[in-house]
Design a protein around this motif. Structure first.
Motif, mmCIF file in Angstrom:
data_model
loop_
_atom_site.group_PDB
_atom_site.id
_atom_site.type_symbol
_atom_site.label_atom_id
_atom_site.label_comp_id
_atom_site.label_asym_id
_atom_site.label_seq_id
_atom_site.Cartn_x
_atom_site.Cartn_y
_atom_site.Cartn_z
ATOM 1 N N ALA A 56 0.924 -1.182 -0.211
ATOM 2 C CA ALA A 56 -0.025 0.001 0.090
ATOM 3 C C ALA A 56 0.931 1.248 -0.092
ATOM 4 N N SER A 57 1.970 1.177 0.610
ATOM 5 C CA SER A 57 3.069 2.377 0.804
ATOM 6 C C SER A 57 3.598 2.716 -0.516
ATOM 7 N N GLU A 58 3.978 1.570 -1.262
ATOM 8 C CA GLU A 58 4.931 1.491 -2.470
ATOM 9 C C GLU A 58 4.205 1.647 -3.715
ATOM 10 N N ASN A 59 2.952 1.569 -3.489
ATOM 11 C CA ASN A 59 2.335 1.330 -5.065
ATOM 12 C C ASN A 59 1.128 2.326 -5.121
ATOM 13 N N THR A 60 0.417 2.867 -6.114
ATOM 14 C CA THR A 60 -0.822 3.517 -5.940
ATOM 15 C C THR A 60 -1.965 2.710 -6.462
ATOM 16 N N TYR A 61 -2.890 2.733 -5.543
ATOM 17 C CA TYR A 61 -4.307 2.053 -5.627
ATOM 18 C C TYR A 61 -5.461 2.885 -5.485
ATOM 19 N N ASP A 62 -6.658 2.351 -6.200
ATOM 20 C CA ASP A 62 -7.745 3.219 -6.157
ATOM 21 C C ASP A 62 -8.346 2.975 -4.938
ATOM 22 N N ALA A 63 -8.300 1.817 -4.261
ATOM 23 C CA ALA A 63 -8.857 1.387 -3.175
ATOM 24 C C ALA A 63 -8.426 0.213 -2.469
ATOM 25 N N LEU A 64 -8.344 0.059 -1.179
ATOM 26 C CA LEU A 64 -7.909 -0.844 -0.403
ATOM 27 C C LEU A 64 -9.038 -1.878 0.156
ATOM 28 N N ALA A 91 -10.071 3.246 1.875
ATOM 29 C CA ALA A 91 -10.022 1.876 2.361
ATOM 30 C C ALA A 91 -11.339 1.300 3.012
ATOM 31 N N LEU A 92 -11.643 -0.087 2.573
ATOM 32 C CA LEU A 92 -12.839 -0.751 3.165
ATOM 33 C C LEU A 92 -12.496 -1.790 3.905
ATOM 34 N N ILE A 93 -12.965 -1.841 5.281
ATOM 35 C CA ILE A 93 -12.498 -2.656 6.318
ATOM 36 C C ILE A 93 -13.568 -3.857 6.184
ATOM 37 N N LEU A 94 -13.250 -5.015 6.030
ATOM 38 C CA LEU A 94 -13.960 -6.499 6.272
ATOM 39 C C LEU A 94 -13.812 -6.997 7.649
ATOM 40 N N ARG A 103 -17.782 -0.875 14.400
ATOM 41 C CA ARG A 103 -17.668 -0.065 13.021
ATOM 42 C C ARG A 103 -17.307 1.242 13.203
ATOM 43 N N VAL A 104 -17.808 1.865 14.527
ATOM 44 C CA VAL A 104 -17.328 3.305 14.666
ATOM 45 C C VAL A 104 -15.569 3.186 15.082
ATOM 46 N N THR A 105 -15.193 2.238 15.392
ATOM 47 C CA THR A 105 -13.689 2.154 15.729
ATOM 48 C C THR A 105 -13.141 2.049 14.452
ATOM 49 N N GLY A 106 -13.520 1.438 13.592
ATOM 50 C CA GLY A 106 -12.913 1.250 12.271
ATOM 51 C C GLY A 106 -12.715 2.440 11.464
ATOM 52 N N LEU A 107 -13.944 2.990 11.333
ATOM 53 C CA LEU A 107 -14.027 4.462 10.764
ATOM 54 C C LEU A 107 -13.198 5.460 11.401
ATOM 55 N N ASP A 113 -15.127 3.002 4.729
ATOM 56 C CA ASP A 113 -16.443 1.954 4.670
ATOM 57 C C ASP A 113 -15.941 0.665 5.490
ATOM 58 N N TYR A 114 -17.180 0.187 5.921
ATOM 59 C CA TYR A 114 -16.932 -0.881 7.010
ATOM 60 C C TYR A 114 -17.990 -1.615 6.576
ATOM 61 N N LEU A 115 -17.732 -3.035 6.141
ATOM 62 C CA LEU A 115 -18.674 -4.054 5.653
ATOM 63 C C LEU A 115 -18.523 -5.308 6.517
ATOM 64 N N THR A 116 -19.536 -5.982 7.126
ATOM 65 C CA THR A 116 -19.510 -7.190 7.904
ATOM 66 C C THR A 116 -19.865 -8.249 7.274
ATOM 67 N N LYS A 117 -19.049 -9.501 7.793
ATOM 68 C CA LYS A 117 -19.426 -10.741 7.181
ATOM 69 C C LYS A 117 -20.687 -11.445 7.875
ATOM 70 N N PRO A 118 -21.485 -12.178 7.081
ATOM 71 C CA PRO A 118 -21.388 -12.491 5.740
ATOM 72 C C PRO A 118 -21.987 -11.323 4.781
ATOM 73 N N TYR A 119 -21.475 -11.340 3.539
ATOM 74 C CA TYR A 119 -21.860 -10.177 2.796
ATOM 75 C C TYR A 119 -21.709 -10.616 1.275
ATOM 76 N N ALA A 120 -22.690 -10.042 0.522
ATOM 77 C CA ALA A 120 -22.754 -10.445 -1.059
ATOM 78 C C ALA A 120 -21.723 -9.737 -1.766
ATOM 79 N N PHE A 121 -20.955 -10.551 -2.569
ATOM 80 C CA PHE A 121 -19.884 -9.881 -3.439
ATOM 81 C C PHE A 121 -20.584 -8.537 -4.059
ATOM 82 N N SER A 122 -21.781 -8.789 -4.831
ATOM 83 C CA SER A 122 -22.239 -7.457 -5.507
ATOM 84 C C SER A 122 -22.378 -6.171 -4.612
ATOM 85 N N GLU A 123 -22.524 -6.421 -3.303
ATOM 86 C CA GLU A 123 -22.495 -5.195 -2.482
ATOM 87 C C GLU A 123 -21.135 -4.821 -2.265
#
Length: 241
Positions: A56-64, A91-94, A103-107, A113-123
């Protein structure tokens, strides 16, 4: 299929996105990587926190996409340190931890963003597309500003405090890349790849020479220094502080 997923349905292609998945479960990582690639997204993968932070530090990404629980370094500490270094890559946290406090701690750690398991890949895909558009909006800007320094990408004119600063083509490319990533640490590897189109270290002082010339032009006879050297890391364009 890994536990905690719903199968992807029909997913639209997403143009020119590159993401990093930091996930220690190899089956889950393989599933996500395949699904994202099928949606037209380029994917890198790290299987532990240390390697994830390095990529993450050495490259450029659109999202993590960052799993919260990781070996060597947890996901929240990765994001927190990236933010302290000026890296604002979305960055999106799984996580399986889905309480409000979790969720608040993560944000608050710097997650977007914060997504909890289980989740749909489409989301997950939809959320990553949204995060990618946020970063992409900066790519479309025609003017970059850091303090009283302004770069017009259409006219290639650079001004500081209203005064035109003439730059050589390579100096302009260097400044444009630094200002595009203002507030973030830009490593020497990133500069070699994006400004000189080198994908190897030429073992020369070409970066030092151009940084010195650029710093002289944009800071001599002006007040506040804007081009910072981050010892052991690289460079950063930043006003104030």
């Amino acid at each position: 299929m890994p536990e905690g997923f719903e199968p992807p349905g029909q997913t639209p292609r997403t143009d020119a996105m590159k993401i990093l998945i930091i996930e220690d479960d190899l089956e889950t990582a393989a599933y996500l990587s395949r699904a994202f690639r099928e949606a037209g997204i380029t994917v890198d993968h790290a299987s532990d926190g240390d390697s994830g932070f390095f990529l993450a530090s050495e490259n450029t990404y659109d999202a993590l996409v960052v799993d919260r629980m990781l070996p060597r370094r947890d996901g929240l500490s990765i994001i927190s340190e990236l933010r302290r270094n000026g890296d604002d890559t979305p960055a999106l946290i799984l996580s399986a931890l889905g309480q409000v406090d979790d969720r608040v701690t993560g944000l608050r750690a710097g997650g977007d963003d914060y997504l909890t398991k289980p989740y749909a890949f489409s989301e997950l895909l939809a959320r990553i597309e949204i995060l990618g558009r946020r970063k992409g909006a900066r790519e479309q800007e025609t003017t970059y500003r850091v303090g009283d320094l302004e770069l017009d990408r259409l006219s290639h004119e650079v001004r500081r405090a209203g005064q035109v600063i003439p730059l050589q083509p390579r100096e302009y490319r260097l400044l444009e890349y630094l200002m595009k990533n203002a507030g973030q640490v830009v490593t020497r590897t990133m500069l070699l790849e994006h400004v000189w189109d080198y994908h190897f270290d030429p073992q020369t002082n070409v970066i030092d020479v151009h940084i010195s010339r650029l710093r002289s032009k944009i800071e001599k006879d002006f007040g506040e220094p804007l081009l910072r050297t981050v010892r052991g890391a690289g460079y950063m364009m930043k006003a104030g502080g």
